[in-house]
Write a protein that holds these residues in place. Sequence first.
Motif, PDB file in Angstrom:
ATOM      1  N   UNK A 149       0.812  -1.222   0.000  1.00 15.68           N
ATOM      2  CA  UNK A 149       0.000   0.000   0.000  1.00 15.68           C
ATOM      3  C   UNK A 149       0.845   1.272   0.000  1.00 15.68           C
ATOM      4  N   UNK A 150       2.018   1.250  -0.598  1.00 16.88           N
ATOM      5  CA  UNK A 150       2.876   2.431  -0.652  1.00 16.88           C
ATOM      6  C   UNK A 150       4.330   2.070  -0.420  1.00 16.88           C
ATOM      7  N   UNK A 151       4.994   2.828   0.427  1.00 16.80           N
ATOM      8  CA  UNK A 151       6.382   2.529   0.757  1.00 16.80           C
ATOM      9  C   UNK A 151       6.681   3.025   2.160  1.00 16.80           C
ATOM     10  N   UNK A 152       7.821   2.588   2.679  1.00 19.07           N
ATOM     11  CA  UNK A 152       8.265   2.952   4.010  1.00 19.07           C
ATOM     12  C   UNK A 152       9.769   3.200   3.932  1.00 19.07           C
ATOM     13  N   UNK A 153      10.259   4.114   4.759  1.00 17.12           N
ATOM     14  CA  UNK A 153      11.699   4.384   4.740  1.00 17.12           C
ATOM     15  C   UNK A 153      12.200   4.792   6.117  1.00 17.12           C
ATOM     16  N   UNK A 154      13.496   4.639   6.296  1.00 11.03           N
ATOM     17  CA  UNK A 154      14.221   5.174   7.442  1.00 11.03           C
ATOM     18  C   UNK A 154      15.351   6.006   6.851  1.00 11.03           C
ATOM     19  N   UNK A 155      15.523   7.218   7.367  1.00 16.96           N
ATOM     20  CA  UNK A 155      16.649   8.037   6.937  1.00 16.96           C
ATOM     21  C   UNK A 155      17.440   8.459   8.170  1.00 16.96           C
ATOM     22  N   UNK A 156      18.721   8.652   7.968  1.00  9.10           N
ATOM     23  CA  UNK A 156      19.573   9.076   9.069  1.00  9.10           C
ATOM     24  C   UNK A 156      20.835   9.739   8.557  1.00  9.10           C
ATOM     25  N   UNK A 157      21.503  10.430   9.451  1.00  9.16           N
ATOM     26  CA  UNK A 157      22.777  11.066   9.128  1.00  9.16           C
ATOM     27  C   UNK A 157      23.902  10.058   9.343  1.00  9.16           C
ATOM     28  N   UNK A 158      24.878  10.085   8.451  1.00  8.04           N
ATOM     29  CA  UNK A 158      25.998   9.148   8.522  1.00  8.04           C
ATOM     30  C   UNK A 158      27.068   9.686   9.478  1.00  8.04           C
ATOM     31  N   UNK A 159      27.431   8.860  10.447  1.00  6.55           N
ATOM     32  CA  UNK A 159      28.529   9.173  11.367  1.00  6.55           C
ATOM     33  C   UNK A 159      29.831   8.573  10.836  1.00  6.55           C
ATOM     34  N   UNK A 160      29.746   7.318  10.345  1.00  7.37           N
ATOM     35  CA  UNK A 160      30.918   6.624   9.829  1.00  7.37           C
ATOM     36  C   UNK A 160      30.435   5.434   9.002  1.00  7.37           C
ATOM     37  N   UNK A 161      31.316   4.870   8.220  1.00  8.11           N
ATOM     38  CA  UNK A 161      31.007   3.682   7.415  1.00  8.11           C
ATOM     39  C   UNK A 161      32.286   2.892   7.207  1.00  8.11           C
ATOM     40  N   UNK A 162      32.119   1.613   6.898  1.00  8.78           N
ATOM     41  CA  UNK A 162      33.298   0.794   6.672  1.00  8.78           C
ATOM     42  C   UNK A 162      32.953  -0.530   6.042  1.00  8.78           C
ATOM     43  N   UNK A 163      33.955  -1.378   5.934  1.00  7.99           N
ATOM     44  CA  UNK A 163      33.749  -2.702   5.358  1.00  7.99           C
ATOM     45  C   UNK A 163      34.123  -3.756   6.388  1.00  7.99           C
ATOM     46  N   UNK A 164      33.615  -4.950   6.197  1.00  9.73           N
ATOM     47  CA  UNK A 164      33.989  -6.060   7.053  1.00  9.73           C
ATOM     48  C   UNK A 164      33.281  -6.104   8.397  1.00  9.73           C
ATOM     49  N   UNK A 165      31.960  -6.038   8.404  1.00 12.26           N
ATOM     50  CA  UNK A 165      31.191  -6.153   9.648  1.00 12.26           C
ATOM     51  C   UNK A 165      31.258  -7.574  10.191  1.00 12.26           C
ATOM     52  N   UNK A 166      31.453  -7.688  11.499  1.00 11.97           N
ATOM     53  CA  UNK A 166      31.360  -8.968  12.202  1.00 11.97           C
ATOM     54  C   UNK A 166      30.342  -8.807  13.321  1.00 11.97           C
ATOM     55  N   UNK A 167      29.521  -9.815  13.529  1.00 11.19           N
ATOM     56  CA  UNK A 167      28.465  -9.741  14.546  1.00 11.19           C
ATOM     57  C   UNK A 167      29.072  -9.382  15.902  1.00 11.19           C
ATOM     58  N   UNK A 168      28.421  -8.452  16.593  1.00 10.84           N
ATOM     59  CA  UNK A 168      28.888  -8.021  17.899  1.00 10.84           C
ATOM     60  C   UNK A 168      29.900  -6.883  17.840  1.00 10.84           C
ATOM     61  N   UNK A 169      30.178  -6.383  16.645  1.00  9.71           N
ATOM     62  CA  UNK A 169      31.152  -5.314  16.460  1.00  9.71           C
ATOM     63  C   UNK A 169      30.818  -4.122  17.366  1.00  9.71           C
ATOM     64  N   UNK A 170      31.821  -3.621  18.080  1.00  5.44           N
ATOM     65  CA  UNK A 170      31.636  -2.480  18.973  1.00  5.44           C
ATOM     66  C   UNK A 170      32.962  -1.741  19.076  1.00  5.44           C
ATOM     67  N   UNK A 171      33.001  -0.522  18.536  1.00  2.00           N
ATOM     68  CA  UNK A 171      34.226   0.293  18.568  1.00  2.00           C
ATOM     69  C   UNK A 171      34.318   1.145  19.827  1.00  2.00           C
ATOM     70  N   UNK A 172      33.371   0.988  20.739  1.00  2.86           N
ATOM     71  CA  UNK A 172      33.376   1.773  21.963  1.00  2.86           C
ATOM     72  C   UNK A 172      32.766   3.149  21.804  1.00  2.86           C
ATOM     73  N   UNK A 173      32.162   3.438  20.635  1.00  2.00           N
ATOM     74  CA  UNK A 173      31.566   4.750  20.398  1.00  2.00           C
ATOM     75  C   UNK A 173      30.039   4.730  20.520  1.00  2.00           C
ATOM     76  N   UNK A 174      29.519   3.658  21.106  1.00  2.00           N
ATOM     77  CA  UNK A 174      28.081   3.507  21.375  1.00  2.00           C
ATOM     78  C   UNK A 174      27.238   3.220  20.130  1.00  2.00           C
ATOM     79  N   UNK A 175      27.875   2.952  18.981  1.00  2.00           N
ATOM     80  CA  UNK A 175      27.148   2.547  17.778  1.00  2.00           C
ATOM     81  C   UNK A 175      27.224   1.024  17.689  1.00  2.00           C
TER      82      UNK A 175
END
Length: 178
Positions: A85-111
């Motif tokens: 019945x239409x579309x849905x979206x989420x938008x947000x501002x980018x803080x950082x991006x990278x490659x190679x995600x592993x489950x449980x990843x935590x850089x200590x920056x609360x993301x």
Amino acid sequence: MATSLMERRTVFMRVGEDRLGKDSVRLDKDTIARYNWEGGPTYFDAIMKHARQNNGKVLVPFNSIASARNIKLCTYFVMWRKLPDGDEYISGSIYDAGKGYLRGMDDGDKYTAPPEFLAPKATRWVKLFNLKQGRNFPFDDYMKDTYRSSDVEVVSMPLTECLENSKMSVIFAMRKDD
């Protein structure tokens, strides 16, 4: 008011309708048992819930060939999906991006990623803040520029046209200047 090119660059990602936790098991060559296919949180539900519980911060893993460097050159990230019945979206501002995600990843920056995301790894990740969820994405506000290398001609097309003519899941789009 005029905005810079960087302020208008947006990563637009198509997402298929998806319920988290659904699975199936082959019992024999003719029988598949499916479970958790109805109800439960959607991908978008999990992202928004996690952001609300973590001061608006969320890490979103995804698989794509888009370069992390190009993602970092953008200001906004939009996840969009078509609904019956239409579309849905989420938008947000980018803080950082990278490659190679592993489950449980935590850089200590609360993301961090929502705990409902069970994939052990992904090719890319993006850290978002200022998330907003909505319906009926404002496609008229966005364009896709393509470049022809032989004569460096820039061809702009509306994002809706780009979606109709492309199977790409990640598109680098430009918000029209105000």
